[in-house]
Design a protein around this motif. Sequence first.
Motif, mmCIF file in Angstrom:
data_model
loop_
_atom_site.group_PDB
_atom_site.id
_atom_site.type_symbol
_atom_site.label_atom_id
_atom_site.label_comp_id
_atom_site.label_asym_id
_atom_site.label_seq_id
_atom_site.Cartn_x
_atom_site.Cartn_y
_atom_site.Cartn_z
ATOM 1 N N ARG A 1 0.837 -1.185 0.000
ATOM 2 C CA ARG A 1 0.000 0.000 0.000
ATOM 3 C C ARG A 1 0.882 1.248 0.000
ATOM 4 N N THR A 2 0.234 2.392 -0.218
ATOM 5 C CA THR A 2 0.947 3.664 -0.241
ATOM 6 C C THR A 2 0.938 4.284 1.149
ATOM 7 N N GLU A 3 2.117 4.574 1.657
ATOM 8 C CA GLU A 3 2.240 5.201 2.963
ATOM 9 C C GLU A 3 3.499 6.072 2.975
ATOM 10 N N VAL A 4 3.622 6.860 4.033
ATOM 11 C CA VAL A 4 4.839 7.633 4.258
ATOM 12 C C VAL A 4 5.689 6.868 5.266
ATOM 13 N N VAL A 5 6.949 6.680 4.922
ATOM 14 C CA VAL A 5 7.892 5.984 5.798
ATOM 15 C C VAL A 5 8.880 7.004 6.340
ATOM 16 N N VAL B 1 5.582 4.585 10.211
ATOM 17 C CA VAL B 1 4.804 4.812 8.995
ATOM 18 C C VAL B 1 3.578 5.635 9.347
ATOM 19 N N ALA B 2 3.069 6.359 8.371
ATOM 20 C CA ALA B 2 1.861 7.175 8.547
ATOM 21 C C ALA B 2 1.040 7.101 7.268
ATOM 22 N N GLY C 1 14.440 11.583 8.101
ATOM 23 C CA GLY C 1 14.281 11.433 6.666
ATOM 24 C C GLY C 1 12.975 10.720 6.387
ATOM 25 N N MET C 2 12.219 11.189 5.377
ATOM 26 C CA MET C 2 10.927 10.584 5.066
ATOM 27 C C MET C 2 10.746 10.477 3.564
ATOM 28 N N VAL D 1 11.054 2.670 -1.060
ATOM 29 C CA VAL D 1 10.668 3.861 -0.295
ATOM 30 C C VAL D 1 11.312 3.831 1.090
ATOM 31 N N VAL D 2 11.376 2.654 1.694
ATOM 32 C CA VAL D 2 12.020 2.511 2.999
ATOM 33 C C VAL D 2 13.513 2.816 2.882
#
Length: 383
Positions: free
Chosen positions: A167-171, A224-225, A254-255, A271-272
């Motif tokens: 899925r799409t998330e912010v790491v 994650v958010a 860093g994100m 992404v991670v």
Amino acid sequence: MTDSGDPVAGAELQQRLERILLGGKRKYTRAEVAEKAGVPPERSLRLWRALGFASVGDDEVVFTDADIDAVRTADQLVQSGLIDQSVEVAVTRALGQHLSRLAEWQVHMLWTLITEQPEMAGNERQIARLVDRLLPELEQVQNYVWRRHLAAYAGRAMATDEDLEERTEVVGFVDMVGYTRLTRQIDEDELGRVLDAFESLATEVIAEQHGRVVKMIGDEVLFVADSAVDAAEIALALTERAEQADDLPGVRAGMASGRILSRYGDVYGSVVNLAARLTSVARPGTILIDKQLASELEDEPAYDVRTRRPVSVRGYNRLRPSALRRAKTEPTGMFASSQELAAEMLGLADPNEAEEPQDDVSQEETPAEQRKRGRRRRLPRLP
């Protein structure tokens, strides 16, 4: 632990605690457990090892009735189709790793409680009664926390059509600056207090801003958010509160935003890796974000997102990060008008426009870049 130091008494205490914790006496071999549970011995051995337990001989009597029930229950979950047999060992391994860490912390907590009370440390019956009383309460709390997390993840799953595994998330990564140097300057007890303070702050802030802690990695937290704003608030709040704390060094973050793979409580993917690389080149007290997250935040008035010069890190030749800050409050009304008028009369730039800050990237400028920056015209700023 006893006053006399009698090894026989110590062995008796250990056996008493084992009966409490394991749900009975050890009375079965591995083969007997497999037979009574109706599970092939090879499969029960794989599960035992995946849980992180040491291998035992075929003739060693180390298992209890609770072991039989656990193996039988695990087999029923597979037979019901809830857990695919191809991932059974991986699921078991993840469960063992997480609960092992929890058990280690709980034993440390119990040991501290006992050693701080000398009258209890010398009384084995009191210790056994304490464990016997605390165990149901710990189980109750753990069951409550587990169900609350189930409810939260179930609600999130029902609200989206996306695959939970991808899925799409912010790491994001946030780590303490100068941790290696700190380990050489303070003793283990003080270092433990610093790590506890950082972990407490990180988990509190991430929970407050609707994020989720994936794991703590020593001096670093991975989270994650679901939204860009939640992630921004987590990183900013952590940075600000660490700066204000007397018992913590500064942090950097860093994100990155994008598709991630979530497996057994951990996250994977490019992404991670990108978020980790951004953290490694960020200056103390700063937050670097990738291009995708920058585009998601650029229209948010609460934040200031500024592109930085490209950097080279492992896996990325010319990574162009952006720095994330809170937006500065601009003056309004008569005061703002007077500043604008004075600037216009003096032929200066808009005084409300902030001077270009230094890069947030930990990378030395080349001589050519230094000469170019030295030729830039610096305008005075009105008081």
